[in-house]
Design an enzyme around this catalytic site. Structure first.
Site, PDB file in Angstrom:
ATOM      1  N   GLU A  13      11.121  -5.671   1.445  1.00  0.00           N
ATOM      2  CA  GLU A  13      11.735  -4.346   1.366  1.00  0.00           C
ATOM      3  C   GLU A  13      12.876  -4.189   2.376  1.00  0.00           C
ATOM      4  O   GLU A  13      13.648  -5.118   2.606  1.00  0.00           O
ATOM      5  CB  GLU A  13      10.664  -3.262   1.473  1.00  0.00           C
ATOM      6  CG  GLU A  13       9.604  -3.403   0.382  1.00  0.00           C
ATOM      7  CD  GLU A  13       8.644  -2.230   0.299  1.00  0.00           C
ATOM      8  OE1 GLU A  13       9.057  -1.078   0.535  1.00  0.00           O
ATOM      9  OE2 GLU A  13       7.462  -2.470  -0.020  1.00  0.00           O
ATOM     10  N   ASP A  32       5.931   6.095  -5.663  1.00  0.00           N
ATOM     11  CA  ASP A  32       5.812   4.994  -4.720  1.00  0.00           C
ATOM     12  C   ASP A  32       5.145   5.528  -3.456  1.00  0.00           C
ATOM     13  O   ASP A  32       4.876   6.738  -3.328  1.00  0.00           O
ATOM     14  CB  ASP A  32       7.191   4.390  -4.413  1.00  0.00           C
ATOM     15  CG  ASP A  32       7.097   2.922  -4.016  1.00  0.00           C
ATOM     16  OD1 ASP A  32       6.054   2.513  -3.468  1.00  0.00           O
ATOM     17  OD2 ASP A  32       8.069   2.180  -4.242  1.00  0.00           O
TER      18      ASP A  32
END
Length: 603
Positions: free
Chosen positions: A475, A278
């Site tokens: 997020e 990521d």
């Protein structure tokens, strides 16, 4: 092509091509292939000079011309720079990747689908595959090859800011959806399809307190039972890449977890594609980035999303190989996987982005595509309360529409839309319909409140539709924190921490962090006008007060660009079909207000 039907690493035709390339590659060229840089920090000329394997657009990163033609031109430049061989560079095309997580949501004018939580409520596998096929076409229209989707998280604590990226709270439906989405995106790996990326490996949805980048504390047996099955479905369907999770498992970061990345994912499950980190995911492995590089590579990551410090990554990995702290065999394995995927995907044989049949295609954002999104909205709505047979609504009635989310395309699309944290208003989302737009297309006598429902009048309004809920986030900035002291002391997700705590407090009660919503409802009901409440949100929230004041209450999730679909169901052109894929919480008790599978109908 299924990896299980024709193993890529044992495919002689593919491996002969890969062997030929590997035999010609210098160490610098190999490490370049393992590097994924961000478009804003790496020019096409630098991508060529450093043999970069992949370029990405981080969420919200886009060319100045944020329309398909601008994206195609940008991708063409990277393609041409990387594909032309000379004495110091092998011609290996870059893979361009982005977060097309609910449509090609970065691009102006794209069809924006409901976020995953709504699609889970729709529970229609054929529709999900149709959405994936449509998304692939809109990604191809921009000359892009790779979407970082689907997200296969099993969200267990809806305090998590990524809950809306999760289809369901149980692994079986998520696995079923995973297979259909991978099929829709990748198809037969022809020029009509793109690469998929299952994420995030593994267990991020189980983090304690729902903390983004947090720690999932589970036995191996429970992790294997709950969080791994959807990935097995994706692997069996042939997914070509898997992204590693920011989270930890029992205190150990997944990005440095050799047991999870190599022993389980690659060896036990037989995944043969690319394991990609990521964004800056290895930064969390050590305070010293140099050490973090070796930890990530040795754990089994093949491609590294290092958007800004990509040149440092290259220098550090070169040093590690030269010193022997990273074996060359691990480099060769990573590069073999990357080249194998590029070959299987046909990247070497495809025309350049400017010359592909789908680039700049007129179907981008078309009515045909928007009708797929509209159907998804219609099927995702969950009716939680219905009294007095108020639904379906009368199209000929005079009524009021109120609430901050009634006429706001940005709010109904949520995070990961144009910008990482989403947008507000109607200006940035072109081609869609707000919920208000949808209502006025069906009913002639609607009026939009300008003062939080204080203009409600039972003599003029038979009812009111009030559209409430969350505003965009993504997020960790969407986490609802339970214990601010614990979170801050843990050092978890410090960036934006103050903003999170100020915005959301510690409770999932909507009235605590959006008091304007209950105020609007009360302003209307106090004046004697019955209310139909539509909740726009990325997760189930505690809305006991709002439900109690409403004659009908609808969970609309984050419906995306086609608000028309909400109006279609409210006014009876379509029936309510959605069922909860998550339990719905209530005040002061762990007992759910509504269980999974709940959803009323009016038919």
């Amino acid at each position: 092509m299924k990896l299980s039907d024709q193993p890529l690493l044992a495919n002689r035709v593919i491996q002969q091509k890969v062997d030929n390339l590997l035999s010609k590659m210098t160490l610098e060229q190999k490490i370049g292939q393992m590097t994924q840089a961000e478009r804003m920090s790496c020019t096409p000329e630098e991508a060529r000079q450093y043999h970069i394997g992949s370029i990405l657009s981080s969420a919200g990163s886009r060319p100045e011309n944020n329309h398909p033609e601008g994206w195609v031109a940008m991708n063409e430049a990277y393609w041409q720079a990387s594909s032309q061989a000379d004495g110091s560079h092998l011609g290996i095309p870059t893979l361009y990747g982005l977060d097309a997580v609910h449509g090609n949501n970065n691009v102006t004018g794209a069809t924006v689908f409901p976020h995953n939580i709504g699609l889970g409520a729709a529970n229609d596998t054929k529709l999900l595959q149709k959405i994936a096929i449509t998304t692939a076409k809109e990604v191809l229209a921009t000359g892009v090859d790779w979407s970082f989707a689907p997200n296969l998280a099993i969200a267990h604590d809806t305090h998590w800011g990524r809950t809306y990226e999760s289809y369901a709270s149980k692994p079986k439906p998520v696995g079923k959806f995973a297979a259909e989405i991978v099929k829709g995106l990748q198809g037969d790996l022809s020029e009509d399809h793109i690469m998929a990326c299952a994420k995030h490996w593994v267990g991020d949805g189980g983090a304690t307190y729902g903390i983004d980048h947090g720690d999932t504390i589970l036995s191996w047996e429970e992790l294997q039972k709950t969080h791994i099955p959807p990935f097995i479905k994706a692997i069996d369907t042939g997914v070509l890449s898997i992204m590693v999770s920011f989270s930890s498992w029992n205190g150990d970061k997944c990005h440095g977890h050799k047991f999870l990345l190599t022993d389980i994912l690659k060896e036990k499950l037989g995944f043969e594609g690319i394991v990609v980190s990521d964004m800056q995911g290895i930064d969390y492995l050590a305070d010293d980035f140099y050490l973090a590089v070796a930890m990530g590579v040795n754990a089994g990551i093949d491609m590294f999303m290092v958007p800004r410090n990509w040149s440092m990554f290259i220098d550090n990995l070169l040093s590690h190989v030269q010193l022997g702290t990273v074996p060359i065999a691990r480099i060769d394995d990573a590069v073999r996987r990357i080249l194998t995927v590029k070959t299987a995907f046909g990247l070497f044989d495809k025309p350049s982005p400017a010359n592909r049949k789908w680039s700049n295609h007129t179907s981008f954002g078309s009515l045909e595509h928007r009708e797929v999104a509209r159907e998804a909205v219609q099927k995702s709505l969950v009716l939680l309360k219905h009294e007095k047979n108020i639904l379906p609504l009368d199209k000929k009635a005079k009524f009021l529409v109120a609430g901050k989310n009634a006429n706001n395309l940005g709010h109904q699309c949520g995070g990961f839309t144009i910008n990482w944290q989403g947008v507000s208003g109607n200006e940035s989302i072109q081609g869609g319909t707000s919920i208000w737009d949808g209502i006025t297309s069906l009913a002639e006598h609607a009026s939009l409140s300008q003062n939080q429902g204080k203009d409600a009048d039972p003599k003029q309004h038979e009812f009111a539709i009030v559209v409430i809920g969350e505003t965009p986030y993504s997020e960790g900035l969407g986490d609802i924190r339970k214990d601010d002291k614990k979170v801050i002391e843990s050092g978890t997700n410090i960036n934006g921490q103050v903003k999170v705590l100020e915005a959301y407090g510690h409770s999932r009660e909507l009235s605590e962090f959006h008091p304007e919503d209950i105020l609007t409802i009360k302003n209307i009901t106090d004046r004697g006008v019955p209310v139909i409440t539509v909740l726009v949100s990325g997760r189930p929230l505690i809305v006991d007060k709002e439900i109690a004041l409403s004659s009908a209450f609808v969970a609309a999730w984050l419906p995306g660009s086609e608000g028309q679909g909400v109006a279609d169901v409210l006014f009876g052109d379509k029936n309510f079909k959605g069922k909860l894929a998550f339990e719905w919480p209530q005040h002061d008790t762990k007992k759910p207000l509504f269980k999974c599978g709940y959803g009323l109908t009016t038919a």
